[in-house]
Design an enzyme around this catalytic site. Structure first.
Site, mmCIF file in Angstrom:
data_model
loop_
_atom_site.group_PDB
_atom_site.id
_atom_site.type_symbol
_atom_site.label_atom_id
_atom_site.label_comp_id
_atom_site.label_asym_id
_atom_site.label_seq_id
_atom_site.Cartn_x
_atom_site.Cartn_y
_atom_site.Cartn_z
ATOM 1 N N VAL A 11 0.845 -1.181 0.000
ATOM 2 C CA VAL A 11 0.000 0.000 0.000
ATOM 3 C C VAL A 11 0.884 1.235 0.000
ATOM 4 C CG1 VAL A 11 -1.781 1.233 1.281
ATOM 5 C CG2 VAL A 11 -1.779 -1.247 1.274
ATOM 6 N N CYS A 12 0.570 2.143 -0.929
ATOM 7 C CA CYS A 12 1.307 3.404 -0.972
ATOM 8 C C CYS A 12 0.322 4.543 -1.216
ATOM 9 C CB CYS A 12 2.403 3.353 -2.036
ATOM 10 S SG CYS A 12 1.793 3.187 -3.701
ATOM 11 N N ASN A 13 0.832 5.705 -1.564
ATOM 12 C CA ASN A 13 -0.030 6.863 -1.717
ATOM 13 C C ASN A 13 -1.009 6.700 -2.867
ATOM 14 O OD1 ASN A 13 -0.932 9.432 -0.993
ATOM 15 N ND2 ASN A 13 0.368 10.398 -2.515
ATOM 16 N N GLY A 15 -0.502 4.027 -5.333
ATOM 17 C CA GLY A 15 -0.408 2.678 -5.870
ATOM 18 C C GLY A 15 0.616 2.550 -6.980
ATOM 19 N N ALA A 47 -3.570 3.519 -0.681
ATOM 20 C CA ALA A 47 -4.023 3.340 0.699
ATOM 21 C C ALA A 47 -5.520 3.575 0.833
ATOM 22 C CB ALA A 47 -3.252 4.281 1.624
#
Length: 113
Positions: A11-13, A15, A47
């Site tokens: 999960v990141c800001n 994707g 996220a």
């Protein structure tokens, strides 16, 4: 290794920033004798979409750039009994897919009952 499946969600800001990491981790998993009989799935998502996808995965790893969201994301994961952790800045920055894959394995194996 007796692990029928390993589905990892990074999960990141947005994707997108974890795309390189996902590719590296997939390559390592495909070449791993220990994971030869394991159904491995590794994806990246933003996220904000965690609730939509969390049930499809065994473990959630958070990019260090959004570690400030950990508490909120952990609440979602806890509802579904999914382990969650923050990827180390060093491993993320060096695109150390091997270490991150090991982190996911430790979390999944430690969560088995």
């Amino acid at each position: 290794m007796d692990l029928p499946r390993l589905h990892v969600l990074l999960v990141c800001n947005l994707g997108a920033s974890t795309g390189i990491m996902v590719a590296k981790m997939r390559e390592i998993a495909q070449n791993s004798k220990a994971l030869a009989n394991t159904d491995v799935k590794i994806d990246a998502r933003p996220a904000g979409e965690l609730r939509d996808y969390v049930t499809e995965y065994d473990v959630v790893l958070i990019g260090p750039q959004i570690k400030h969201l950990y508490d909120n994301l952990k609440k979602i994961c806890d509802q579904y009994e999914k382990p969650i952790a923050i990827i180390s800045t060093e491993d993320y920055g060096m695109v150390n897919g091997g270490n991150i894959l090991k982190q996911a394995l430790r979390l999944v194996l430690g969560n088995r009952s």
